[in-house]
Design a protein around this motif. Structure first.
Motif, PDB file in Angstrom:
ATOM      1  N   PHE A 103     -33.689 103.892  10.933  1.00 14.22           N
ATOM      2  CA  PHE A 103     -34.629 103.293  11.951  1.00 14.22           C
ATOM      3  C   PHE A 103     -34.424 102.145  12.348  1.00 14.22           C
ATOM      4  N   PHE A 153     -31.945 101.943  15.259  1.00 19.09           N
ATOM      5  CA  PHE A 153     -32.550 102.048  16.689  1.00 19.09           C
ATOM      6  C   PHE A 153     -33.081 100.730  17.047  1.00 19.09           C
ATOM      7  N   VAL A 154     -33.713 100.017  15.967  1.00 15.55           N
ATOM      8  CA  VAL A 154     -34.260  98.592  16.287  1.00 15.55           C
ATOM      9  C   VAL A 154     -33.034  97.551  16.901  1.00 15.55           C
ATOM     10  N   THR A 186     -34.118 106.198  23.441  1.00 14.29           N
ATOM     11  CA  THR A 186     -35.248 107.084  23.113  1.00 14.29           C
ATOM     12  C   THR A 186     -34.881 108.409  22.281  1.00 14.29           C
ATOM     13  N   LEU A 206     -34.349 107.608  18.940  1.00  8.95           N
ATOM     14  CA  LEU A 206     -35.520 107.721  18.183  1.00  8.95           C
ATOM     15  C   LEU A 206     -36.050 109.125  17.919  1.00  8.95           C
ATOM     16  N   ILE A 207     -35.941 109.855  18.842  1.00 11.39           N
ATOM     17  CA  ILE A 207     -36.550 111.183  18.707  1.00 11.39           C
ATOM     18  C   ILE A 207     -35.602 112.057  17.532  1.00 11.39           C
ATOM     19  N   TYR A 252     -36.589 112.527   9.920  1.00  7.54           N
ATOM     20  CA  TYR A 252     -37.543 111.976   9.062  1.00  7.54           C
ATOM     21  C   TYR A 252     -38.554 113.130   8.800  1.00  7.54           C
ATOM     22  N   MET A 253     -38.881 113.892   9.687  1.00  5.20           N
ATOM     23  CA  MET A 253     -39.646 114.885   9.609  1.00  5.20           C
ATOM     24  C   MET A 253     -39.638 116.010   8.651  1.00  5.20           C
ATOM     25  N   TYR A 256     -47.441 118.833  19.582  1.00  3.41           N
ATOM     26  CA  TYR A 256     -45.897 118.862  20.156  1.00  3.41           C
ATOM     27  C   TYR A 256     -45.811 119.303  21.188  1.00  3.41           C
ATOM     28  N   MET A 307     -42.805 114.181  27.739  1.00  2.33           N
ATOM     29  CA  MET A 307     -41.609 113.818  27.806  1.00  2.33           C
ATOM     30  C   MET A 307     -40.852 114.356  29.113  1.00  2.33           C
ATOM     31  N   PHE A 365     -42.084 108.601  29.304  1.00  2.00           N
ATOM     32  CA  PHE A 365     -41.014 109.342  28.493  1.00  2.00           C
ATOM     33  C   PHE A 365     -41.174 108.806  27.123  1.00  2.00           C
ATOM     34  N   GLN A 366     -41.234 107.265  27.049  1.00  2.00           N
ATOM     35  CA  GLN A 366     -41.082 106.709  25.733  1.00  2.00           C
ATOM     36  C   GLN A 366     -42.463 106.883  24.952  1.00  2.00           C
ATOM     37  N   VAL A 424     -42.898 110.010  22.760  1.00  2.00           N
ATOM     38  CA  VAL A 424     -42.135 109.788  21.442  1.00  2.00           C
ATOM     39  C   VAL A 424     -42.956 109.134  20.360  1.00  2.00           C
ATOM     40  N   LEU A 475     -45.054 112.184  19.044  1.00  2.00           N
ATOM     41  CA  LEU A 475     -44.291 112.896  18.296  1.00  2.00           C
ATOM     42  C   LEU A 475     -44.345 111.996  16.831  1.00  2.00           C
ATOM     43  N   TYR A 476     -44.250 110.709  16.815  1.00  2.00           N
ATOM     44  CA  TYR A 476     -44.242 110.205  15.338  1.00  2.00           C
ATOM     45  C   TYR A 476     -45.555 110.194  14.543  1.00  2.00           C
ATOM     46  N   LEU A 497     -46.486 113.647  13.320  1.00  4.03           N
ATOM     47  CA  LEU A 497     -45.712 114.091  11.962  1.00  4.03           C
ATOM     48  C   LEU A 497     -46.014 113.118  10.978  1.00  4.03           C
ATOM     49  N   ASN A 517     -49.547 110.065   5.924  1.00  4.69           N
ATOM     50  CA  ASN A 517     -48.218 109.239   5.908  1.00  4.69           C
ATOM     51  C   ASN A 517     -48.305 108.056   6.729  1.00  4.69           C
ATOM     52  N   LEU A 540     -46.330 105.680   7.189  1.00  6.55           N
ATOM     53  CA  LEU A 540     -44.946 104.992   7.398  1.00  6.55           C
ATOM     54  C   LEU A 540     -44.575 105.444   8.824  1.00  6.55           C
ATOM     55  N   PRO A 541     -44.829 106.525   9.534  1.00  9.15           N
ATOM     56  CA  PRO A 541     -44.609 106.799  10.982  1.00  9.15           C
ATOM     57  C   PRO A 541     -45.212 105.666  11.926  1.00  9.15           C
ATOM     58  N   LEU A 557     -43.841 102.476  11.915  1.00  8.32           N
ATOM     59  CA  LEU A 557     -42.385 102.797  12.705  1.00  8.32           C
ATOM     60  C   LEU A 557     -42.761 102.674  14.309  1.00  8.32           C
ATOM     61  N   ILE A 558     -43.793 103.407  14.605  1.00  7.77           N
ATOM     62  CA  ILE A 558     -43.925 103.577  16.043  1.00  7.77           C
ATOM     63  C   ILE A 558     -44.403 102.301  16.573  1.00  7.77           C
ATOM     64  N   THR A 576     -43.203  99.390  15.957  1.00  2.00           N
ATOM     65  CA  THR A 576     -41.937  98.660  16.357  1.00  2.00           C
ATOM     66  C   THR A 576     -41.764  99.485  17.526  1.00  2.00           C
ATOM     67  N   ALA A 577     -41.617 100.707  17.553  1.00  2.00           N
ATOM     68  CA  ALA A 577     -41.053 101.308  19.031  1.00  2.00           C
ATOM     69  C   ALA A 577     -42.070 100.833  20.226  1.00  2.00           C
TER      70      ALA A 577
END
Lengths: 494, 134
Positions: free
Chosen positions: A135, A138-139, A176, A179-180, A186-187, B10, B17, B40-41, B44, B47-48, B51, B71, B73-74, B77-78, B80-81
């Motif tokens: 990850f 990506f950052v 992106t 990222l996907i 990760y999944m 999904y 997307m 588009f972004q 995602v 998605l994160y 999951l 969880n 953590l995702p 993470l997201i 940050t995204a």
């Protein structure tokens, strides 16, 4: 822990923290001094790291003291240290060059911010190389990309703006996708640490999710890599960015993308999955060859010299990808070697073009007519860089082409070797155009006033030219490290 | 077929997307392109976040009565995204402003026509120079 133990992270943090300093000073001179010290310190750190890694093996650094795979790990192996050395060396030389070049090409009130953005690009690139966390890749990729959109748009020509926008759109799609891809991995595995991913992936490798993740990652990195046919953003971005920026990006950004590709292909997924279960070697080989031939051909017909060299960069990326696609030790080490050599040659070439631009403005084939006598040192640098690009001994370009052809012949792929040679002939065609214009054409009427470029620009150019010649003759270091790095990479994990 | 409703998130992701991607490709207006890119972004992000969900899991708050956690953590993470996405959009918009200043338009085809014109005049200047030399 003393300071030296923190080098893996300092190499990233020094430029990252210097960037806001440049903005705070907001004046050209102090910003340049800050950038110089940050890049030369990073270079020293990278040299030390390479020595340390080749002596003691891979360094694992725990960010904040958290143990991997929970914490973020910075992992510097031989390949990483090698790429770090390339990136920091180019950054250090470009910063020397940038002072005069940016003064000329950027409005005075914006120069400090350009340095800040350049340092951010630099920090992002070193970050991608140093980190062992998917990850984090990506950052850092986005840090370097966002800053590079900003610096590219600073070119004098307004086309720099549309080029930067086009790059922003394509770059964001690429990032992106990455990222996907990381999300899908990760999944399936529940981990982001690259080593841990490599250990857990084989169990679940036969699922559609992992295959889709692999596809997303490679297409995303392919976009950043400017792999044919995803290279459309590159020629304009390189042609219209300020000269110093072009030199820095062309010599480092795509190289780091090659590193990321190698890291994910061999380090995370493993050669078995990437090349045997997925038909990735064939795809890479076809795209690599198509890139070499088509981009070289287009380069021959360019009038703008920077654009010509940008297309040639796409072709050179084709050579690297071709080396990777051979999937043999010789092939992959040829690719890694070409990463190193291409940074040297394109760095030298784009810096020489920047020195020309300092004196004459727009550098086109007709505007450099007769400059061979007016700016002998700069044009001579252009010629040596060009020879290296073609692959004439005793330049660095020859060594990597030699290993590449050797790699193809090892697998009896003589048609591929032939195509590589045709690519070199095309390179000869466009380099000759420059030589002919510079030495044999009559100078334009207003060329009389043109003088040699200032010394602070010539020194970095010639440092790279001499490196091109040195690494063409003395291949012990560059080839030796590339080979060892390949062994480590292909041996699994890394 | 019983999987379909379970994978609802999904499907939303894929739809967003593709919609965003289509807008990026098909629209000639640079601002609309950025809107497409943002969609588009955003897909995602979903998605994160999806999951990270554990069936029957609770929010990850430390409490003796809760044993199954989603969880977190995702989500982290997201975050940050999302920041990256905001930064991308703002850099993109800043570029559009400057493009508008330089070209007087934010339509891709008009900009390309002007670029084409610039390029041709550069060529002409080059060939004129060569003609002068002779």
């Amino acid at each position: 822990m003393d300071l030296l133990d923190h080098l893996p992270v300092l190499v990233v943090i020094m430029p990252l923290m210097s960037a806001p300093l440049c903005v705070l000073f907001d004046r050209a001179r102090p910003a340049w001094l800050v950038s110089m010290s940050a890049s030369w310190l990073s270079f020293a750190a990278a040299v030390y790291l390479l020595i340390q890694v080749s002596r003691d093996g891979t360094i694992s650094y725990r960010l904040g003291g958290w143990a991997p795979p929970w914490g973020i790990e910075y992992r510097i192996d031989l390949l990483g240290a090698y790429v770090l050395l390339i990136v920091t060396a180019i950054a250090a030389l470009v910063m020397v060059f940038a002072r005069r070049s940016l003064e000329k090409e950027i409005p005075a009130d914006r120069i400090a911010r350009v340095y800040a953005a350049l340092l951010l690009v630099f920090a992002g690139l070193t970050g991608i190389t140093a980190t062992g966390d998917a990850f984090n890749v990506f950052v850092f990729l986005e840090i370097s990309s966002l800053a590079s959109y900003a610096v590219i748009s600073m070119g004098r020509d307004r086309r720099a703006l549309s080029a930067a926008f086009q790059y922003l759109v394509m770059g964001t799609i690429g990032a992106t996708f990455i990222l996907i891809g990381i999300g899908l991995l990760y999944m399936m595995t529940g981990t982001l640490n690259m080593l841990d991913l490599a250990a857990r992936l084989p169990e679940v490798a036969d699922t559609r999710t992992v295959r889709a993740g692999f596809a997303f990652l490679t297409v995303g990195i392919g976009l950043k890599l400017a792999l044919f046919p995803l290279h459309l953003w590159l020629p304009n971005a390189y042609a219209y960015a300020p000269s110093a920026v072009t030199a820095f990006l062309s010599a480092t950004a795509t190289k780091v993308a090659v590193y990321a590709l190698l890291r994910f292909m061999f380090g995370v997924f493993g050669a078995e999955f990437s090349l045997n279960k997925m038909p990735f070697d064939l795809i890479l080989m076809v795209l690599g060859l198509a890139g070499i031939l088509s981009a070289s051909l287009v380069a021959v017909f360019q009038e703008d010299v920077k654009r010509m060299l940008a297309y040639s960069s796409v072709a050179q990326i084709g050579y690297m990808v071709l080396g990777i696609s051979l999937a043999s030790n010789t092939g992959v080490s040829a690719a890694i070697l070409h990463v190193f050599n291409h940074a040297l040659m394109k760095g030298a070439l784009f810096l020489a073009v920047g020195a020309l631009a300092y004196r004459i403005g727009a550098v086109t084939v007709s505007s450099i007519a007769g400059l061979g006598r007016r700016m002998p040192w700069t044009v001579a640098a252009l010629v040596v860089g060009g020879l290296s690009l073609i692959g004439v001994p005793p330049t660095a370009g020859f060594v990597s082409k030699w290993y590449l052809v050797l790699g193809t012949l090892e697998q009896d792929l003589w048609p591929v070797a032939l195509l590589v040679l045709i690519g070199s002939l095309l390179a000869l065609a466009y380099v000759w155009k420059l030589v002919e214009a510079a030495y044999f054409a009559e100078p334009a009427a207003d060329a009389a006033a043109v003088r040699e470029a200032p010394l602070s620009m010539l020194i970095p150019v010639w440092a790279l030219v001499i490196a091109n010649l040195y690494f063409g003759v003395n291949t012990q270091v560059s080839v030796g490290v590339a080979r060892q790095a390949t062994d480590l990479l292909m041996g699994g994990g890394g | 077929m019983s999987e379909l409703p379970g994978l609802y998130n999904y499907w939303v992701t894929v739809f967003l997307m593709m919609a965003g991607f289509y807008v990026v490709i098909s629209q000639g207006n640079l601002v609309k392109k950025l809107v497409g890119l943002a969609i588009f972004q955003t897909s995602v992000f979903i998605l994160y976040i999806s999951l990270g969900k554990v069936a029957g899991g609770n929010a990850p708050i430390f409490d003796a009565t809760i044993t199954v956690y989603s969880n977190p953590l995702p989500h982290v993470l997201i975050l940050t995204a999302i920041v990256v996405g905001v930064a991308t959009t703002s850099v993109g918009l800043a570029l559009v402003v400057r493009i508008h200043e330089a070209y007087g338009s934010v339509e891709e085809d008009e900009i390309q026509a002007k670029d084409q014109h610039d390029e041709e005049s550069q060529w002409e200047a080059g060939s004129e120079r060569q003609a002068d030399d002779r």
